[in-house]
Every structure is written in structure tokens, then in C-alpha cells.
Design a protein around this motif. Sequence first.
Motif, PDB file in Angstrom:
ATOM      1  N   ILE A   1      16.074  52.106 117.167  1.00 30.79           N
ATOM      2  CA  ILE A   1      16.819  50.944 117.667  1.00 30.79           C
ATOM      3  C   ILE A   1      17.068  50.005 116.495  1.00 30.79           C
ATOM      4  N   GLU A   2      18.297  49.537 116.367  1.00 37.06           N
ATOM      5  CA  GLU A   2      18.594  48.589 115.305  1.00 37.06           C
ATOM      6  C   GLU A   2      19.549  47.514 115.805  1.00 37.06           C
ATOM      7  N   LEU A   3      19.179  46.281 115.570  1.00 42.56           N
ATOM      8  CA  LEU A   3      20.032  45.134 115.848  1.00 42.56           C
ATOM      9  C   LEU A   3      20.554  44.592 114.527  1.00 42.56           C
ATOM     10  N   LYS A   4      21.831  44.289 114.475  1.00 41.34           N
ATOM     11  CA  LYS A   4      22.426  43.709 113.280  1.00 41.34           C
ATOM     12  C   LYS A   4      23.127  42.401 113.635  1.00 41.34           C
ATOM     13  N   ASN A   5      22.530  41.306 113.191  1.00 38.50           N
ATOM     14  CA  ASN A   5      23.153  39.972 113.307  1.00 38.50           C
ATOM     15  C   ASN A   5      23.573  39.649 114.737  1.00 38.50           C
ATOM     16  N   ILE A   6      22.629  39.826 115.670  1.00 38.85           N
ATOM     17  CA  ILE A   6      22.905  39.577 117.082  1.00 38.85           C
ATOM     18  C   ILE A   6      22.774  38.091 117.411  1.00 38.85           C
ATOM     19  N   SER A   7      23.821  37.534 117.989  1.00 38.97           N
ATOM     20  CA  SER A   7      23.796  36.185 118.546  1.00 38.97           C
ATOM     21  C   SER A   7      24.359  36.246 119.958  1.00 38.97           C
ATOM     22  N   HIS A   8      23.924  35.298 120.795  1.00 38.34           N
ATOM     23  CA  HIS A   8      24.453  35.295 122.164  1.00 38.34           C
ATOM     24  C   HIS A   8      24.590  33.874 122.681  1.00 38.34           C
ATOM     25  N   PHE A   9      25.707  33.663 123.387  1.00 39.22           N
ATOM     26  CA  PHE A   9      26.014  32.380 123.991  1.00 39.22           C
ATOM     27  C   PHE A   9      26.207  32.597 125.492  1.00 39.22           C
ATOM     28  N   TYR A  10      25.552  31.787 126.320  1.00 38.36           N
ATOM     29  CA  TYR A  10      25.813  31.851 127.760  1.00 38.36           C
ATOM     30  C   TYR A  10      26.989  30.958 128.124  1.00 38.36           C
ATOM     31  N   GLU A  11      27.120  29.847 127.424  1.00 36.15           N
ATOM     32  CA  GLU A  11      28.308  29.013 127.524  1.00 36.15           C
ATOM     33  C   GLU A  11      28.686  28.660 126.097  1.00 36.15           C
ATOM     34  N   GLN A  12      29.845  28.099 125.938  1.00 37.89           N
ATOM     35  CA  GLN A  12      30.352  27.865 124.588  1.00 37.89           C
ATOM     36  C   GLN A  12      29.371  27.061 123.724  1.00 37.89           C
ATOM     37  N   ASN A  13      28.659  26.135 124.340  1.00 34.14           N
ATOM     38  CA  ASN A  13      27.755  25.278 123.571  1.00 34.14           C
ATOM     39  C   ASN A  13      26.289  25.625 123.781  1.00 34.14           C
TER      40      ASN A  13
END
Length: 207
Positions: free
Chosen positions: A2-14
Motif C-alpha cells: 500500500i502506498e499513499l502519495k501526497n494525499i489531502s482531503h477536504f470535506y468542504e472547501q474550507n
Amino acid sequence: MIELKNISHFYEQNEQVLHDISLKIDEGEFLFLSGESGSGKSTLLSILSTLLKPSEGELFLDKTNVNDIQNIDIFRSDKIGFVFQFHFLINYLNVYENIALAAKDEFKQDINSLLEKLGILELSKRYPNEISGGQRQRVALARSLINKPKIIFADEPTGSLDSKNSKIVYELLKNASDAGTTVVVASHDAAIEKYATRTIKMIDGKI
């Protein structure tokens, strides 16, 4: 594995819940993903398990970029097992039938032997409302193991269990890891740390 690369997550824009996470998890590793409520561990687990698509970054499972998978349902069925805090068993099916419903044809013959390993073979003809919470969670674990997945993801798998039944679940996950299955557990329960091969702590969406 398993490899994650530069994962970001937004539930709403802010509302950013994950911040530029990169991570590698080896085959057969038992990874404990710890953190308080709101730390982002459940969101990260949802992304790792393909149940949630990240806002940014790439996920590779078994050397495959998830974005390149044509049929994610078949991929999950072939390679992934899921264990959740709530068992999600079907009340009108007995224990055996709940597992058989998830089992591929070539693994249906293994159901009774798996139930025996989990110490619940005698419950095979009972229904979920006829057995204890700890027993139901072991049935859910059997359901996740029956197709011999390469990876098991568990989100607070003992959140509704007492310490005795929690220990049973942890030991079963450890046995799966020892047999070569990659196990990733997100939990606030520090007791799981002694079973894991590595612990990662989440704080404010970061490792």
C-alpha cells in the motif's frame, strides 16, 4: 503493498481533514492507526480502503493505482476485507448464511473450518439476535477473512466490545497478519498497540 502519495482531503472547501500524507505499508504488516476523534484516522482509513476518493494525491494498492482500476467492486472482492465497529450482519440470515453470502464459490467449503478457528462453529445455525455482541463481531471478522483477502481494513473493530472480546479480535487480526495478510486498524484503543508491528499517530489530519 500500500502506498499513499501526497494525499489531502477536504470535506468542504474550507474544511481540510488530511494534509499531504505520504505513507508506505508493507505486505503482512499490522499497522495501528491511532488518534483521538477528529484526528483524521477514519477518513484516512476510508481512503486507504477505497471507500472514499481523496481530494488530492494518489493511492496504490498491490502495485495498482486505484484510479486505473476499471471495476472497483471486483477489486475489493478479490483483495480487501472490511471490519467495522458495527457488524452489519443480516438479521434474517443465520451465522453460516451471513458468511456464505460474502464468500466466493471456491471458498464456501472453508466456512466451517474458519468458524471453528474463531471458536464459533457451534453458532453456525443461530441468528445475529441470538448471539452476543462479541460473537457477532467474530462472525463479521470471519466474513472479512473468508475470501483470503490480501488486505484487511478495520475501523474501531472493538468499539462496542468489552476487554475480553476485544483481545480475541486483536489476536485474530494478528494471526491474519502473521499469515501474510496486511492489516490496517484505525482505533482510539491503545491496547491494540502491543499486537501491531507499527503504530502511526494522527493529529489534526497529519501523521
